[in-house]
Design a protein around this motif. Sequence first.
Motif, PDB file in Angstrom:
ATOM      1  N   UNK A   1     -33.730 115.042 -35.650  1.00 46.49           N
ATOM      2  CA  UNK A   1     -34.691 115.666 -36.549  1.00 46.49           C
ATOM      3  C   UNK A   1     -34.585 117.179 -36.542  1.00 46.49           C
ATOM      4  N   UNK A   2     -34.348 117.771 -35.363  1.00 50.23           N
ATOM      5  CA  UNK A   2     -34.234 119.233 -35.260  1.00 50.23           C
ATOM      6  C   UNK A   2     -33.018 119.744 -36.019  1.00 50.23           C
ATOM      7  N   UNK A   3     -31.891 119.054 -35.899  1.00 51.93           N
ATOM      8  CA  UNK A   3     -30.693 119.450 -36.638  1.00 51.93           C
ATOM      9  C   UNK A   3     -30.912 119.267 -38.131  1.00 51.93           C
ATOM     10  N   UNK A   4     -31.601 118.186 -38.519  1.00 52.78           N
ATOM     11  CA  UNK A   4     -31.888 117.933 -39.931  1.00 52.78           C
ATOM     12  C   UNK A   4     -32.776 119.024 -40.511  1.00 52.78           C
ATOM     13  N   UNK A   5     -33.874 119.328 -39.816  1.00 53.56           N
ATOM     14  CA  UNK A   5     -34.801 120.364 -40.282  1.00 53.56           C
ATOM     15  C   UNK A   5     -34.126 121.731 -40.268  1.00 53.56           C
ATOM     16  N   UNK A   6     -33.419 122.044 -39.174  1.00 52.10           N
ATOM     17  CA  UNK A   6     -32.736 123.331 -39.082  1.00 52.10           C
ATOM     18  C   UNK A   6     -31.684 123.509 -40.158  1.00 52.10           C
ATOM     19  N   UNK A   7     -30.933 122.457 -40.445  1.00 48.78           N
ATOM     20  CA  UNK A   7     -29.913 122.540 -41.490  1.00 48.78           C
ATOM     21  C   UNK A   7     -30.542 122.763 -42.859  1.00 48.78           C
ATOM     22  N   UNK A   8     -31.686 122.101 -43.114  1.00 45.05           N
ATOM     23  CA  UNK A   8     -32.372 122.271 -44.397  1.00 45.05           C
ATOM     24  C   UNK A   8     -32.859 123.704 -44.575  1.00 45.05           C
ATOM     25  N   UNK A   9     -33.390 124.300 -43.499  1.00 41.35           N
ATOM     26  CA  UNK A   9     -33.875 125.682 -43.587  1.00 41.35           C
ATOM     27  C   UNK A   9     -32.702 126.648 -43.746  1.00 41.35           C
ATOM     28  N   UNK A  10     -31.631 126.450 -42.994  1.00 41.88           N
ATOM     29  CA  UNK A  10     -30.457 127.323 -43.093  1.00 41.88           C
ATOM     30  C   UNK A  10     -29.816 127.232 -44.473  1.00 41.88           C
ATOM     31  N   UNK A  11     -29.895 126.049 -45.072  1.00 42.05           N
ATOM     32  CA  UNK A  11     -29.307 125.872 -46.403  1.00 42.05           C
ATOM     33  C   UNK A  11     -30.023 126.679 -47.470  1.00 42.05           C
ATOM     34  N   UNK A  12     -31.271 127.070 -47.223  1.00 32.83           N
ATOM     35  CA  UNK A  12     -32.016 127.843 -48.221  1.00 32.83           C
ATOM     36  C   UNK A  12     -31.285 129.130 -48.597  1.00 32.83           C
ATOM     37  N   UNK A  13     -30.965 130.024 -47.646  1.00 35.10           N
ATOM     38  CA  UNK A  13     -30.221 131.225 -48.053  1.00 35.10           C
ATOM     39  C   UNK A  13     -28.776 130.943 -48.432  1.00 35.10           C
ATOM     40  N   UNK A  14     -28.126 130.010 -47.722  1.00 36.55           N
ATOM     41  CA  UNK A  14     -26.705 129.768 -47.980  1.00 36.55           C
ATOM     42  C   UNK A  14     -26.498 129.220 -49.391  1.00 36.55           C
ATOM     43  N   UNK A  15     -27.234 128.169 -49.738  1.00 37.16           N
ATOM     44  CA  UNK A  15     -27.072 127.591 -51.067  1.00 37.16           C
ATOM     45  C   UNK A  15     -27.630 128.516 -52.146  1.00 37.16           C
ATOM     46  N   UNK A  16     -28.666 129.266 -51.829  1.00 39.96           N
ATOM     47  CA  UNK A  16     -29.221 130.189 -52.819  1.00 39.96           C
ATOM     48  C   UNK A  16     -28.211 131.240 -53.234  1.00 39.96           C
ATOM     49  N   UNK A  17     -27.324 131.618 -52.316  1.00 39.01           N
ATOM     50  CA  UNK A  17     -26.302 132.609 -52.625  1.00 39.01           C
ATOM     51  C   UNK A  17     -24.987 131.965 -53.051  1.00 39.01           C
ATOM     52  N   UNK A  18     -25.057 130.721 -53.495  1.00 36.58           N
ATOM     53  CA  UNK A  18     -23.860 130.063 -54.014  1.00 36.58           C
ATOM     54  C   UNK A  18     -23.272 130.761 -55.215  1.00 36.58           C
ATOM     55  N   UNK A  19     -24.056 131.640 -55.853  1.00 42.02           N
ATOM     56  CA  UNK A  19     -23.516 132.399 -56.985  1.00 42.02           C
ATOM     57  C   UNK A  19     -22.346 133.271 -56.561  1.00 42.02           C
ATOM     58  N   UNK A  20     -22.265 133.609 -55.275  1.00 44.02           N
ATOM     59  CA  UNK A  20     -21.145 134.427 -54.819  1.00 44.02           C
ATOM     60  C   UNK A  20     -19.810 133.720 -55.026  1.00 44.02           C
TER      61      UNK A  20
END
Length: 441
Positions: A48-67
């Motif tokens: 669960x910690x890896x799942x939740x942590x990955x979801x939070x980390x994906x917020x900035x990473x995927x948001x900057x997919x425009x790069x």
Amino acid sequence: MEAWRHRPTHRQVWALATPMILSNLTVPLVALVDSTVAGHLPHTQDLGAVTVGSAVYALPVWSFGFLRMGTTGFAAQAKGANDASALRTVQAQALLLATVLGVLTALLMVPLLPWLVAQMHSTPLMAGRALDYLHLRLLGLPAALLNYSLAGWFIGAQRARTTLALLLVTNLVNIALNLLFVPMFGWGVPGIALASVVGEWCGAFYGLWQVQRVLRELGGQVDRQAMCEWRQWLPLLRVNRDIFLRTLALEGVFFSLSLLGARLGDATVAANALLLNGLMLTAFGLDGLANAVEALCGHAIGARDRHALRRALVVAGGWSLLGSIGYALFFGSAGHLFVNLQTNLPEVRQAAYGCLPWLTVLPVVAVWSYLLDGLFIGATRAREMRDGMLVSVLFFALLAWLTRSFGNNGLWLTFLAFMAIRGVSLGWLGLRLRRQSAWIS
């Protein structure tokens, strides 16, 4: 049919798509390894910690997919126009933008982490482990954004094999260190995070080294005026702004899936993470063909070749449909095995089994949004992508509210409808642009 029978286009599509499919498949493979390693740790809270942590980390990473996406479109059009100076300038702008955004975002995220994790309604033990995971993962954020810009430029320049090598370095280092740090060294959740960070930086350094080799083959020079004057940045920034808003809306949907699933219990959020790995496996496989569409359509637009544009769409679209049917058959026949390979926790397995039919149908529904995204990215038509996504998200929010009493099955029904609406809205916008003869002005 004439476009489908054009053999050179088939060769072009697969020359670009094959390396991209191979490289893209390593991305969900990393998520599968992360989930599998965490799923075999002693406690449900670790997964669960890896799942939740990955979801939070994906917020900035995927948001900057425009790069990646914005860089691909401009680079492809510059190559189609045989403008080496523009190709160099696009790369320099993208790398500078990625560096600045990566450092600033990592610093700004640190004080927000406790609040973001709290929104997932995790247990105190899971939340603490998720924070440990995230504090380490943020060290790799600048490298992750640099990799986006590097991959986007290589795709646009039709150097798919270099993109493959970059992503293989990143992801294979991650996988190898996962297996070293967790099962052998016993570092648990922090070991999973550290493996990802090292992999991201190895990929970035490799990509920058490859850039220097490619630049020696190009003519032209970086347009220093374009680098220094604000108005010369505006086309790239406008496209990136609209792709950012589109990606932010899409990420909001995935974050909502994690959030709403977490409220249904730890087993449900973990099961949904395993099923979403199946979606990522599908998406990154089919995105290889979409990447070919980006490069070939952007090249055709830069060269002002309408026939090449049509052929690229027809050929890539046909192969995308066949690929989506193959994924559907795989999940329909081997879905239980797919879940079992990722975890041995009985409660998580049972929760995932009940939603496998949704995963089976999803590839055939979602394929059209992937393909059409490639067209709009190659054409740098980001405003239309943004508008189509916002319409789709509004429908998602409405359906999520209407199906709130149906539990996890209602949540998956809502997501399936969202993916269908994405494809329909992009298709309608594309036809409207075609009637206006706006694809190649």
